[in-house]
Motif scaffolding. Structure first.
Motif, short mmCIF file in Angstrom:
data_model
loop_
_atom_site.label_atom_id
_atom_site.label_comp_id
_atom_site.label_asym_id
_atom_site.label_seq_id
_atom_site.Cartn_x
_atom_site.Cartn_y
_atom_site.Cartn_z
N ILE A 50 31.25 18.41 -9.73
CA ILE A 50 30.94 17.15 -9.05
C ILE A 50 31.96 16.08 -9.38
O ILE A 50 32.19 15.16 -8.61
N GLU A 51 32.59 16.20 -10.54
CA GLU A 51 33.69 15.31 -10.96
C GLU A 51 33.30 13.84 -11.01
O GLU A 51 34.02 12.97 -10.50
N ILE A 52 32.17 13.54 -11.65
CA ILE A 52 31.85 12.14 -11.92
C ILE A 52 31.95 11.83 -13.41
O ILE A 52 31.90 10.67 -13.79
N ALA A 53 32.10 12.87 -14.23
CA ALA A 53 32.23 12.66 -15.67
C ALA A 53 33.47 11.81 -15.96
O ALA A 53 34.48 11.91 -15.26
N ASN B 237 27.69 7.40 -3.34
CA ASN B 237 27.24 6.04 -3.65
C ASN B 237 28.19 5.35 -4.61
O ASN B 237 28.52 4.18 -4.45
N LEU B 238 28.63 6.08 -5.62
CA LEU B 238 29.54 5.50 -6.62
C LEU B 238 30.91 5.20 -6.02
O LEU B 238 31.51 4.17 -6.33
N CYS C 282 21.80 5.48 -8.68
CA CYS C 282 20.89 6.57 -9.07
C CYS C 282 19.50 6.37 -8.47
O CYS C 282 18.94 7.30 -7.89
N GLU C 283 18.95 5.17 -8.61
CA GLU C 283 17.59 4.94 -8.14
C GLU C 283 17.48 5.04 -6.62
O GLU C 283 16.43 5.42 -6.11
N SER C 284 18.57 4.76 -5.92
CA SER C 284 18.52 4.84 -4.45
C SER C 284 18.38 6.28 -3.95
O SER C 284 18.00 6.50 -2.81
N ILE C 285 18.66 7.26 -4.82
CA ILE C 285 18.50 8.67 -4.43
C ILE C 285 17.42 9.38 -5.24
O ILE C 285 17.33 10.60 -5.20
N GLY C 286 16.63 8.62 -6.00
CA GLY C 286 15.49 9.21 -6.69
C GLY C 286 15.66 9.53 -8.16
O GLY C 286 14.74 10.06 -8.78
N ASN D 124 22.84 19.93 -6.31
CA ASN D 124 24.18 19.69 -5.76
C ASN D 124 24.14 18.62 -4.68
O ASN D 124 25.01 17.74 -4.63
N LYS D 125 23.13 18.66 -3.82
CA LYS D 125 23.01 17.65 -2.76
C LYS D 125 22.77 16.27 -3.34
O LYS D 125 23.38 15.30 -2.90
N LYS D 126 21.89 16.18 -4.33
CA LYS D 126 21.62 14.89 -4.99
C LYS D 126 22.89 14.35 -5.64
O LYS D 126 23.20 13.16 -5.53
N LEU D 127 23.63 15.20 -6.31
CA LEU D 127 24.83 14.75 -7.01
C LEU D 127 25.94 14.36 -6.03
O LEU D 127 26.71 13.42 -6.31
N GLU D 128 26.04 15.04 -4.91
CA GLU D 128 27.01 14.63 -3.90
C GLU D 128 26.65 13.26 -3.33
O GLU D 128 27.53 12.43 -3.08
N LEU D 129 25.35 13.00 -3.12
CA LEU D 129 24.91 11.67 -2.68
C LEU D 129 25.27 10.62 -3.73
O LEU D 129 25.74 9.53 -3.39
#
Length: 117
Positions: A6-9, A112-113, A22-26, A103-108
């Protein structure tokens, strides 16, 4: 299970921006009382099993949960909860539908970021 792809680290961001993304996607910051670390969780219940998608971060400037605190994201994790012992991340077999959902949550989250940059 780690979600390295996901490459957000290592991304540095304001805590308030991360919380909103984070809260916008649960994913929730469940009121943990730690001024240096934060964990955003998404609980998944599947066939009587409980799984947690977790996005950890730690403060590099300021204290959590102040809005202007800068945090550094760590690699997202998927774990399975075992009562009363806690969450296990390694050596687990995760159903593909749970992995796909994460994976879908993390892509969202990544989208967002990136929109906030």
């Amino acid at each position: 299970m780690r979600f390295d792809h996901i490459e957000i680290a290592d991304k540095e961001i304001r805590f308030e921006t991360l919380r909103y993304a984070c809260e916008s996607i649960g994913l929730v910051h469940a009121g943990q009382w730690d001024y240096e670390r934060a964990m955003f969780d998404y609980k998944i219940v599947n066939q009587g099993n409980i799984y947690y998608l977790r996005v950890p971060a730690y403060a590099i400037k300021g204290e959590i949960p102040k809005e202007d605190t800068v945090v550094k994201l760590m690699t997202p994790l998927l774990g399975k909860h075992y009562y009363p012992h806690g969450v296990e991340y390694e050596g687990e077999e995760f159903p593909q539908q749970i992995i796909d959902k994460c994976n879908k949550k993390l892509e969202l989250l990544k989208g967002n970021l990136e929109a906030e940059e």
